[in-house]
Design a protein around this motif. Structure first.
Motif, mmCIF file in Angstrom:
data_model
loop_
_atom_site.group_PDB
_atom_site.id
_atom_site.type_symbol
_atom_site.label_atom_id
_atom_site.label_comp_id
_atom_site.label_asym_id
_atom_site.label_seq_id
_atom_site.Cartn_x
_atom_site.Cartn_y
_atom_site.Cartn_z
ATOM 1 N N MET A 1 13.978 4.704 35.161
ATOM 2 C CA MET A 1 14.601 5.929 34.657
ATOM 3 C C MET A 1 15.076 6.798 35.815
ATOM 4 S SD MET A 1 12.153 7.314 31.578
ATOM 5 C CE MET A 1 11.813 6.339 30.105
ATOM 6 N N ASP A 2 16.195 7.504 35.610
ATOM 7 C CA ASP A 2 16.610 8.487 36.597
ATOM 8 C C ASP A 2 15.836 9.783 36.377
ATOM 9 O OD1 ASP A 2 17.776 9.805 34.413
ATOM 10 O OD2 ASP A 2 19.800 9.168 34.914
ATOM 11 N N GLY A 3 16.067 10.759 37.253
ATOM 12 C CA GLY A 3 15.293 11.991 37.196
ATOM 13 C C GLY A 3 15.417 12.719 35.871
ATOM 14 N N ARG A 4 16.627 12.808 35.324
ATOM 15 C CA ARG A 4 16.820 13.524 34.066
ATOM 16 C C ARG A 4 16.087 12.834 32.926
ATOM 17 N NH1 ARG A 4 22.873 15.003 32.404
ATOM 18 N NH2 ARG A 4 22.576 16.226 34.309
ATOM 19 N N ALA A 5 16.155 11.506 32.889
ATOM 20 C CA ALA A 5 15.467 10.764 31.832
ATOM 21 C C ALA A 5 13.957 10.903 31.951
ATOM 22 C CB ALA A 5 15.877 9.292 31.879
ATOM 23 N N ARG A 6 13.448 10.907 33.174
ATOM 24 C CA ARG A 6 12.012 11.089 33.378
ATOM 25 C C ARG A 6 11.559 12.452 32.876
ATOM 26 N NH1 ARG A 6 9.278 8.058 37.776
ATOM 27 N NH2 ARG A 6 10.522 6.223 38.245
ATOM 28 N N ARG A 7 12.309 13.500 33.203
ATOM 29 C CA ARG A 7 11.929 14.839 32.756
ATOM 30 C C ARG A 7 11.959 14.947 31.245
ATOM 31 N NH1 ARG A 7 14.876 16.023 37.483
ATOM 32 N NH2 ARG A 7 16.809 16.271 36.306
ATOM 33 N N ARG A 8 12.969 14.349 30.620
ATOM 34 C CA ARG A 8 13.059 14.370 29.161
ATOM 35 C C ARG A 8 11.910 13.583 28.537
ATOM 36 N NH1 ARG A 8 17.992 13.119 28.985
ATOM 37 N NH2 ARG A 8 17.763 10.869 28.747
ATOM 38 N N ASN A 9 11.568 12.461 29.157
ATOM 39 C CA ASN A 9 10.491 11.612 28.650
ATOM 40 C C ASN A 9 9.146 12.333 28.679
ATOM 41 O OD1 ASN A 9 9.344 9.047 27.800
ATOM 42 N ND2 ASN A 9 8.646 8.767 29.899
ATOM 43 N N LEU A 10 8.938 13.190 29.685
ATOM 44 C CA LEU A 10 7.633 13.839 29.877
ATOM 45 C C LEU A 10 7.542 15.223 29.262
ATOM 46 C CD1 LEU A 10 7.034 12.785 33.573
ATOM 47 C CD2 LEU A 10 5.548 12.205 31.658
ATOM 48 N N ARG A 11 8.626 15.723 28.721
ATOM 49 C CA ARG A 11 8.614 17.096 28.211
ATOM 50 C C ARG A 11 7.584 17.247 27.092
ATOM 51 N NH1 ARG A 11 14.141 17.995 27.258
ATOM 52 N NH2 ARG A 11 14.285 18.158 29.528
ATOM 53 N N GLY A 12 6.661 18.176 27.292
ATOM 54 C CA GLY A 12 5.638 18.429 26.276
ATOM 55 C C GLY A 12 4.565 17.362 26.188
ATOM 56 N N ALA A 13 4.472 16.496 27.212
ATOM 57 C CA ALA A 13 3.528 15.370 27.135
ATOM 58 C C ALA A 13 2.088 15.785 27.378
ATOM 59 C CB ALA A 13 3.926 14.283 28.129
ATOM 60 N N PHE A 14 1.868 16.953 28.019
ATOM 61 C CA PHE A 14 0.518 17.365 28.398
ATOM 62 C C PHE A 14 0.143 18.678 27.719
ATOM 63 C CE2 PHE A 14 2.352 14.868 31.833
ATOM 64 C CZ PHE A 14 1.375 13.896 32.019
ATOM 65 N N ARG A 15 -1.166 18.842 27.512
ATOM 66 C CA ARG A 15 -1.649 20.061 26.871
ATOM 67 C C ARG A 15 -3.013 20.415 27.441
ATOM 68 N NH1 ARG A 15 -1.927 19.454 20.664
ATOM 69 N NH2 ARG A 15 0.324 19.370 20.993
ATOM 70 N N VAL A 16 -3.219 21.704 27.682
ATOM 71 C CA VAL A 16 -4.532 22.200 28.096
ATOM 72 C C VAL A 16 -5.387 22.324 26.845
ATOM 73 C CG1 VAL A 16 -5.783 24.093 29.174
ATOM 74 C CG2 VAL A 16 -3.557 23.411 30.073
ATOM 75 N N MET A 17 -6.541 21.649 26.850
ATOM 76 C CA MET A 17 -7.342 21.521 25.635
ATOM 77 C C MET A 17 -8.546 22.455 25.594
ATOM 78 S SD MET A 17 -5.528 19.257 24.198
ATOM 79 C CE MET A 17 -6.506 18.779 22.783
ATOM 80 N N ASP A 18 -8.812 23.213 26.653
ATOM 81 C CA ASP A 18 -10.018 24.024 26.691
ATOM 82 C C ASP A 18 -9.753 25.247 27.553
ATOM 83 O OD1 ASP A 18 -12.595 24.843 26.302
ATOM 84 O OD2 ASP A 18 -13.531 22.987 27.002
ATOM 85 N N LYS A 19 -10.741 26.147 27.631
ATOM 86 C CA LYS A 19 -10.624 27.266 28.553
ATOM 87 C C LYS A 19 -10.451 26.725 29.966
ATOM 88 C CE LYS A 19 -13.397 30.450 25.806
ATOM 89 N NZ LYS A 19 -14.619 31.295 25.761
ATOM 90 N N PHE A 20 -9.630 27.417 30.736
ATOM 91 C CA PHE A 20 -9.274 26.917 32.063
ATOM 92 C C PHE A 20 -9.570 27.997 33.091
ATOM 93 C CE2 PHE A 20 -6.717 25.116 35.426
ATOM 94 C CZ PHE A 20 -6.860 23.752 35.208
ATOM 95 N N PRO A 21 -10.792 27.985 33.673
ATOM 96 C CA PRO A 21 -11.203 29.078 34.556
ATOM 97 C C PRO A 21 -10.866 28.868 36.030
ATOM 98 C CG PRO A 21 -13.070 27.654 34.153
ATOM 99 C CD PRO A 21 -11.893 27.047 33.407
#
Length: 242
Positions: free
Chosen positions: A178-198
């Motif tokens: 994948m090129d850079g644009r495709a990689r960014r689109r592929n990963l958009r919203g892929a991660f989430r913080v699931m707990d308090k983050f101190p």
């Protein structure tokens, strides 16, 4: 993560059974299961300071080169280039569960971190966060190589590993080709913080950083919680011409 205990026991048994031969020159190595002899390791490690932004060689030890001072990208700490002889050994960890190269590379990374900290180029983070796999990929592979690396780093540096506060919630496509644009689109919203983050200072841990798209997306996700993010990896793939 109930598979980790049996998996780690299997790793120890595998390491104990490995032939005492360097993966690169095939000469005997002193420590069982160490994977790379000292001569080959020293040949492949960075011999000069490098910019933590782009990987360009520097004449003095510093955080960034002149070009990266203006953009201040995520600092990437690695002991070696992915384009060295060590490069082919790293995919074997992830795709073939061949772990012999991991201990010497982790130790080299620890030495790099300590040298940069002693020179006041980087602070020591409060916690290590392995780049997570999607649960489906974790079940298929049976382990997360980033978690294994983070665990070894934590043991050597006396740092906690926060597993579970960051999760991969989208089963993204493999990014090879994948090129850079495709990689960014592929990963958009892929991660989430699931707990308090101190934590205010963290180090993301992965096996290799190539384009940096994955760690950039994670940094964007973590930006509301933490102002100081580093990336620690076994090798980085510098851009062409660097």
């Amino acid at each position: 993560m109930n598979i980790i205990g049996p998996f780690m026991a299997g790793c120890r048994a595998l390491a104990a059974s490995l032939p005492n031969r360097c993966l690169l020159c095939h000469q005997q190595v002193a420590a069982p299961g160490s994977g790379i002899c000292l001569t080959c390791l020293q040949t492949c490690l960075y011999r000069t300071p490098v910019c933590l932004g782009c990987g360009r060689k520097l004449t003095i030890l510093a955080r960034y080169c002149g070009g990266c001072l203006t953009t201040r990208p995520l600092p990437v700490i690695a002991p070696a280039s992915y384009h060295s002889l060590l490069g082919p050994l790293i995919p074997r960890i992830k795709y073939q569960a061949q772990f012999a190269a991991m201990p010497p590379l982790v130790t080299a990374l620890v030495q790099q971190v300590n040298a940069l900290h002693a020179a006041e180029v980087i602070p020591i983070p409060q916690v290590l966060i392995p780049v997570p796999l999607h649960p489906r990929r974790l079940r298929q592979r049976g382990f997360n190589q980033a978690w294994l690396i983070a665990r070894m780093l934590g043991q050597q540096l006396q740092l906690p590993v926060a597993d579970g506060v960051l999760q991969r919630v989208v089963a993204t496509l493999p990014q090879t080709g994948m090129d850079g644009r495709a990689r960014r689109r592929n990963l958009r919203g892929a991660f989430r913080v699931m707990d308090k983050f101190p934590y205010q200072r963290i180090a993301l841990v992965d096996d290799v950083v190539t384009t940096g798209t994955t760690v950039d997306e994670i940094a964007r996700t973590l930006a509301p919680w933490t102002p100081d993010i580093q990336v620690w990896c076994l090798a980085r793939a510098e851009a062409p011409g660097v």
